[in-house]
Motif scaffolding. Structure first.
Motif, PDB file in Angstrom:
ATOM      1  N   VAL A 195     -12.304   0.406 -12.331  1.00  0.00           N
ATOM      2  CA  VAL A 195     -11.664   1.610 -12.860  1.00  0.00           C
ATOM      3  C   VAL A 195     -10.692   1.245 -13.975  1.00  0.00           C
ATOM      4  CG1 VAL A 195     -10.200   3.557 -12.283  1.00  0.00           C
ATOM      5  CG2 VAL A 195     -11.895   2.766 -10.644  1.00  0.00           C
ATOM      6  N   PHE A 220      -4.425  -9.234   0.762  1.00  0.00           N
ATOM      7  CA  PHE A 220      -5.310  -9.341   1.931  1.00  0.00           C
ATOM      8  C   PHE A 220      -6.298 -10.483   1.728  1.00  0.00           C
ATOM      9  CE2 PHE A 220      -4.368  -4.871   3.323  1.00  0.00           C
ATOM     10  CZ  PHE A 220      -3.981  -5.219   4.597  1.00  0.00           C
ATOM     11  N   VAL A 251       0.844  -1.209   0.000  1.00  0.00           N
ATOM     12  CA  VAL A 251       0.000   0.000   0.000  1.00  0.00           C
ATOM     13  C   VAL A 251       0.873   1.250   0.000  1.00  0.00           C
ATOM     14  CG1 VAL A 251      -1.638   1.330   1.364  1.00  0.00           C
ATOM     15  CG2 VAL A 251      -1.986  -1.102   1.068  1.00  0.00           C
ATOM     16  N   LEU A 290      -9.872   9.742 -12.549  1.00  0.00           N
ATOM     17  CA  LEU A 290      -9.406   9.166 -13.816  1.00  0.00           C
ATOM     18  C   LEU A 290     -10.562   9.003 -14.797  1.00  0.00           C
ATOM     19  CD1 LEU A 290      -6.918   7.890 -15.219  1.00  0.00           C
ATOM     20  CD2 LEU A 290      -7.656   5.707 -14.325  1.00  0.00           C
ATOM     21  N   LEU A 291     -11.737   8.621 -14.287  1.00  0.00           N
ATOM     22  CA  LEU A 291     -12.840   8.302 -15.187  1.00  0.00           C
ATOM     23  C   LEU A 291     -13.702   9.508 -15.538  1.00  0.00           C
ATOM     24  CD1 LEU A 291     -14.123   4.844 -13.940  1.00  0.00           C
ATOM     25  CD2 LEU A 291     -12.617   5.357 -15.829  1.00  0.00           C
ATOM     26  N   VAL A 295      -7.997   2.323   2.300  1.00  0.00           N
ATOM     27  CA  VAL A 295      -7.310   2.159   1.010  1.00  0.00           C
ATOM     28  C   VAL A 295      -8.336   2.137  -0.117  1.00  0.00           C
ATOM     29  CG1 VAL A 295      -5.723   0.727  -0.298  1.00  0.00           C
ATOM     30  CG2 VAL A 295      -5.537   0.820   2.173  1.00  0.00           C
ATOM     31  N   LEU A 296      -9.465   1.464   0.139  1.00  0.00           N
ATOM     32  CA  LEU A 296     -10.524   1.375  -0.867  1.00  0.00           C
ATOM     33  C   LEU A 296     -11.009   2.769  -1.266  1.00  0.00           C
ATOM     34  CD1 LEU A 296     -13.429  -1.152  -0.571  1.00  0.00           C
ATOM     35  CD2 LEU A 296     -13.786   1.047  -1.552  1.00  0.00           C
ATOM     36  N   LEU A 306      -2.687   1.860 -10.066  1.00  0.00           N
ATOM     37  CA  LEU A 306      -3.850   1.109  -9.582  1.00  0.00           C
ATOM     38  C   LEU A 306      -3.575  -0.400  -9.442  1.00  0.00           C
ATOM     39  CD1 LEU A 306      -6.796   2.995 -11.295  1.00  0.00           C
ATOM     40  CD2 LEU A 306      -6.232   2.891  -8.882  1.00  0.00           C
ATOM     41  N   VAL A 316      -8.489   4.481  -3.500  1.00  0.00           N
ATOM     42  CA  VAL A 316      -8.566   3.969  -4.868  1.00  0.00           C
ATOM     43  C   VAL A 316      -9.795   4.531  -5.576  1.00  0.00           C
ATOM     44  CG1 VAL A 316      -8.977   1.907  -6.228  1.00  0.00           C
ATOM     45  CG2 VAL A 316      -7.276   1.870  -4.429  1.00  0.00           C
ATOM     46  N   VAL A 367     -14.285  -6.978   2.508  1.00  0.00           N
ATOM     47  CA  VAL A 367     -13.621  -5.688   2.345  1.00  0.00           C
ATOM     48  C   VAL A 367     -12.493  -5.790   1.321  1.00  0.00           C
ATOM     49  CG1 VAL A 367     -12.185  -4.033   3.541  1.00  0.00           C
ATOM     50  CG2 VAL A 367     -14.231  -4.852   4.621  1.00  0.00           C
ATOM     51  N   PHE A 423      -2.393  -1.197  -5.970  1.00  0.00           N
ATOM     52  CA  PHE A 423      -3.423  -1.260  -4.926  1.00  0.00           C
ATOM     53  C   PHE A 423      -4.235  -2.547  -5.042  1.00  0.00           C
ATOM     54  CE2 PHE A 423      -2.775   3.387  -4.954  1.00  0.00           C
ATOM     55  CZ  PHE A 423      -2.482   3.536  -3.617  1.00  0.00           C
ATOM     56  N   ALA A 469     -12.388   0.210 -17.330  1.00  0.00           N
ATOM     57  CA  ALA A 469     -13.074   1.270 -18.083  1.00  0.00           C
ATOM     58  C   ALA A 469     -12.160   2.431 -18.424  1.00  0.00           C
ATOM     59  CB  ALA A 469     -14.269   1.771 -17.280  1.00  0.00           C
ATOM     60  N   SER A 470     -10.873   2.364 -18.053  1.00  0.00           N
ATOM     61  CA  SER A 470     -10.065   3.583 -18.082  1.00  0.00           C
ATOM     62  C   SER A 470      -9.699   4.063 -19.485  1.00  0.00           C
ATOM     63  CB  SER A 470      -8.804   3.396 -17.251  1.00  0.00           C
ATOM     64  OG  SER A 470      -8.015   2.388 -17.817  1.00  0.00           O
ATOM     65  N   VAL A 512      -8.431  -1.211   5.710  1.00  0.00           N
ATOM     66  CA  VAL A 512      -8.484  -1.607   4.304  1.00  0.00           C
ATOM     67  C   VAL A 512      -9.525  -0.765   3.569  1.00  0.00           C
ATOM     68  CG1 VAL A 512      -8.894  -3.513   2.714  1.00  0.00           C
ATOM     69  CG2 VAL A 512      -7.712  -3.931   4.858  1.00  0.00           C
ATOM     70  N   ILE A 513     -10.631  -0.430   4.274  1.00  0.00           N
ATOM     71  CA  ILE A 513     -11.637   0.427   3.649  1.00  0.00           C
ATOM     72  C   ILE A 513     -11.037   1.796   3.323  1.00  0.00           C
ATOM     73  CG2 ILE A 513     -13.797   1.662   4.073  1.00  0.00           C
ATOM     74  CD1 ILE A 513     -14.896  -0.719   5.339  1.00  0.00           C
ATOM     75  N   GLU A 557      -1.823   6.812 -13.153  1.00  0.00           N
ATOM     76  CA  GLU A 557      -2.875   6.027 -12.499  1.00  0.00           C
ATOM     77  C   GLU A 557      -2.901   4.606 -13.046  1.00  0.00           C
ATOM     78  OE1 GLU A 557      -3.221   9.019 -13.648  1.00  0.00           O
ATOM     79  OE2 GLU A 557      -4.290  10.295 -12.209  1.00  0.00           O
ATOM     80  N   VAL A 592      -9.137   8.132  -6.638  1.00  0.00           N
ATOM     81  CA  VAL A 592      -8.267   8.172  -7.816  1.00  0.00           C
ATOM     82  C   VAL A 592      -9.061   7.747  -9.052  1.00  0.00           C
ATOM     83  CG1 VAL A 592      -6.247   7.148  -8.893  1.00  0.00           C
ATOM     84  CG2 VAL A 592      -6.188   7.733  -6.490  1.00  0.00           C
ATOM     85  N   GLY A 593      -9.868   6.699  -8.893  1.00  0.00           N
ATOM     86  CA  GLY A 593     -10.642   6.183 -10.016  1.00  0.00           C
ATOM     87  C   GLY A 593     -11.637   7.198 -10.536  1.00  0.00           C
ATOM     88  N   LEU A 622     -12.120  -3.969  -2.392  1.00  0.00           N
ATOM     89  CA  LEU A 622     -10.964  -3.158  -2.778  1.00  0.00           C
ATOM     90  C   LEU A 622     -10.469  -3.601  -4.151  1.00  0.00           C
ATOM     91  CD1 LEU A 622      -8.581  -1.264  -2.423  1.00  0.00           C
ATOM     92  CD2 LEU A 622      -7.500  -2.939  -0.956  1.00  0.00           C
ATOM     93  N   ILE A 641     -13.252  -2.908  -7.056  1.00  0.00           N
ATOM     94  CA  ILE A 641     -13.413  -1.500  -7.428  1.00  0.00           C
ATOM     95  C   ILE A 641     -12.202  -1.021  -8.212  1.00  0.00           C
ATOM     96  CG2 ILE A 641     -13.468   0.814  -6.422  1.00  0.00           C
ATOM     97  CD1 ILE A 641     -15.536  -0.255  -4.473  1.00  0.00           C
ATOM     98  N   THR A 642     -11.014  -1.470  -7.822  1.00  0.00           N
ATOM     99  CA  THR A 642      -9.829  -1.114  -8.599  1.00  0.00           C
ATOM    100  C   THR A 642      -9.964  -1.630 -10.031  1.00  0.00           C
ATOM    101  OG1 THR A 642      -8.653  -1.568  -6.567  1.00  0.00           O
ATOM    102  CG2 THR A 642      -7.343  -1.017  -8.458  1.00  0.00           C
TER     103      THR A 642
END
Lengths: 482, 163
Positions: free
Chosen positions: A146, A123, A12, B156-157, B145-146, A113, B149, A135, A116, A149-150, B142-143, A109, B152-153, A139, A142-143
């Protein structure tokens, strides 16, 4: 004493550091990716200093650092390093499809990404509690939304992003709902707790436990691309930027399988649930094998073909999951995923280099590759043969160990199905080989130059596929404690 | 009394939930979703889960849905045109829904509903906070970090031209 999750914390931190570098760096942005590669390789080295820790030592209730977790953390770090290298090769294409005010915008990015996502997957493979699983999984997902679709000026990428987002959100809903059922009956979210309660679940609640587990399996089936939850795979794999496709098909699948193994552990060791759970898994494995392989046969686009092949490989891995009662099944899964990492990244590396010059990733763009670039053609040949499972490649040994485990646990139907579908596999993988060596190149086709580092990486992957295909001992040695 | 309230709010939630799907205009769909969330919040309150109920109103019915409405109005989304019904997809979807409901109907009677569900209700902000920062600290981080992200996303989008 080192905190057990020091590895994830450092990954991280690497991600945050790279984001900061991106904010201030004015020159060549590929420096970010190279920095990431070097630092992640250093963390890969650190994993060997950090041995597995027994459960009592770790105070955290959510986290385990057993040999499985440690093996897959190394696996994921390697996959991330390879993805970053692929991304560097891919950056000229990526820039074409990003709305940028300055050159190289968005690349920072694109390189950060995945780091991450890597932390999230690390984890995931250590998660020992449904809350942590949820959780970490979010993470990662969701990464990936992005990343997929980037490439905003490319319709395929946007379409893939939307499809992945909607179906991914649906599968998350199933996961949470399944977890609430399991929590409602057992009173625990931790897998150890569930394990301790399961044998004492009164008979009237047993169908409800299976219902909850079924919902969780739907969500995990989505992650590992098992039929009938595979609808998103072909479109997303085809539309996503190629390095992301490779990352998704290797790392995300591997992390999904580790979570699957951990979640199933309490259920397959409890006699009251064993038979039914194995029954569900057998059906899942059978339909995944059949549909993945059959649908791959008619594909004309290599990225789509690899997507269906990824479903088919999930089928072989599910055969091993359905044979968990055999002692060698977990080792077989680890070995198969290790081999899958090597051959898939090799295939995508060649695909990326050819598509950059040919402008497309249909199989006919590979026509006459044997003349245009013998090195790339040979590399793709070896990757395809290994994916198909020819002897003396790592792909053959992977399938061999899985079928061995399946035989040991008496899954004869799955072994027969597996043997038949392997034959289907040869048909569609060899279709690519035929195009490369027997079809004349298109008149406009030019020869393809590969960067020296790319050549080095291709040679390394080819050698690894063949050497581990003949001497599997180093990987098996790393897996003995699973 | 409680039972009657339960049915009223459940009907409210389901009715407006269906309206979200069937109404053609995006703005009416979003407003129906707000009412559906309010019904859900009331159900949480009936279960003595005050904290979740309030958060449901504040975060979902309040912040998230207002944002939704803003975006719908900013983008000036037009009323949805009637689509042709895709029969195989319709049948497939219906089969999944019917199967799901049938399973629920079969499973739910095995539970003794009269028993109180929560052994240790966590109802105020202080105890939720204590739990988040002690027992559940690792997932909570961890949330974090989520969220990074996600930020940032989004940039970017959604940024018109990246710099």
């Amino acid at each position: 004493m080192i905190v057990p999750y020091a590895l994830e914390i450092s990954v991280v931190c690497v991600g945050i550091f790279l984001l900061m570098v991106d904010a201030f760096l004015k020159t060549d942005k590929t420096t970010i990716a190279w920095t990431g590669v070097v630092v992640l390789l250093a963390i890969f080295g650190l994993t060997f200093a950090l041995g597995p820790m027994p459960k009592g030592v770790i105070p955290e209730a959510f986290y385990v650092l057993d040999p499985t977790a440690l093996f897959f953390k190394r696996f994921l770090l390697l996959a991330t390093v390879l993805t970053l290298i692929l991304s560097i090769d891919y950056s000229p294409v990526y820039q074409k499809f990003v709305p940028a005010a300055v050159p190289q915008a968005g690349l920072g990015e694109f390189f950060t990404l995945p780091v991450f996502a890597c932390a999230g997957m690390m984890f995931m493979v250590s998660a020992n509690d449904f809350i942590m699983i949820f959780v970490a999984l979010e993470l990662v997902t969701i990464t990936f939304y992005v990343l997929v679709a980037s490439m905003r000026k490319n319709q395929g990428s946007l379409e893939a992003g939307v499809k992945y987002l909607i179906l991914g959100a649906l599968s998350t809903g199933f996961l949470v709902y399944g977890i609430t059922w399991l929590y409602g009956i057992t009173g625990y979210t931790s897998l150890d707790g569930i394990q301790s309660v399961l044998p004492r679940v009164p008979e009237q609640y047993q169908p409800s436990v299976l219902f909850g587990l079924g919902l969780v399996l739907v969500a995990l089936g989505f992650k590992v691309a098992a039929v009938p939850f595979q609808f998103w795979v072909p479109d997303v794999y085809q539309g996503a930027p190629t390095p992301v496709t490779a990352y998704l098909s290797v790392a995300s699948k591997a992390a999904g399988f580790v979570v699957l193994l951990r979640v199933l552990e309490p259920f397959v060791t409890t006699p009251t649930f064993q038979v039914k759970v194995f029954g569900i898994l057998t059906i899942l494995a059978a339909v995944t094998l059949i549909l993945g392989n059959l649908a791959a046969m008619s594909q004309q686009n290599l990225k789509r073909l690899l997507a269906y092949s990824s479903i088919a490989h999930a089928g072989y891995l599910l055969v091993a999951v359905a044979s968990l009662s055999a002692p060698g099944a977990k080792v077989a899964i680890g070995f198969y995923l290790g081999g899958y990492l090597l051959m898939t990244f090799l295939a995508f590396l060649v695909l990326l280099n050819v598509a950059k010059v040919s402008g497309g990733d249909d199989i006919r763009d590979f026509n006459g590759l044997g003349k245009r670039s013998p090195v790339l053609a040979l590399a793709l040949l070896i990757s395809m043969l290994s994916l198909a499972g020819l002897p003396f490649t790592i792909g053959f040994l992977g399938k061999f160990f899985i079928f061995e485990a399946a035989l040991a646990s008496g899954q004869y139907v799955l072994v027969v199905l597996g043997a038949i579908t392997v034959a289907c596999g040869f048909y569609y993988y060899l279709k690519v080989v035929m195009a490369m060596y027997w079809q004349p190149p298109a008149p406009s086709a030019t020869n393809i130059q590969v960067s020296p580092f790319g050549q080095f990486l291709i040679a390394l992957l080819v050698l690894a596929i063949i050497i581990f295909g003949i001497f599997p001992q180093p990987i098996l040695g790393a897996l003995t404690h699973l | 009394m409680e039972v009657a309230l339960f049915w009223i709010f459940a009907a409210l939630m389901l009715g407006f939930g269906a309206a979200v799907i069937f109404l053609k205009s995006p703005v009416s769909s979003a407003l129906s979703l707000v009412v559906s969330f309010l019904g859900l919040a009331a159900l949480f309150l009936l279960l003595d889960a005050f904290f979740i109920g309030i958060i449901q109103v504040l975060v979902y019915a309040g912040a998230v849905m207002v944002l939704f409405l803003f975006i719908i109005m900013l983008l000036d989304l037009k009323t949805e045109r009637a689509r042709k019904i895709n029969l195989p997809a319709m049948i497939g979807g219906l089969m999944v829904v019917v199967g799901f409901v049938a399973l629920l109907v079969k499973l739910l009677p095995s539970f003794d509903i009269a028993k109180p569900a929560l052994a240790r209700p966590v109802n105020d902000v202080a105890s939720v906070g204590m739990l988040l920062f002690s027992d559940y600290n690792l997932p909570f981080q961890v949330i974090g970090v989520l969220l990074l992200v996600a930020t940032v996303g989004v940039v970017l989008l959604s940024r018109k031209e990246l710099k």
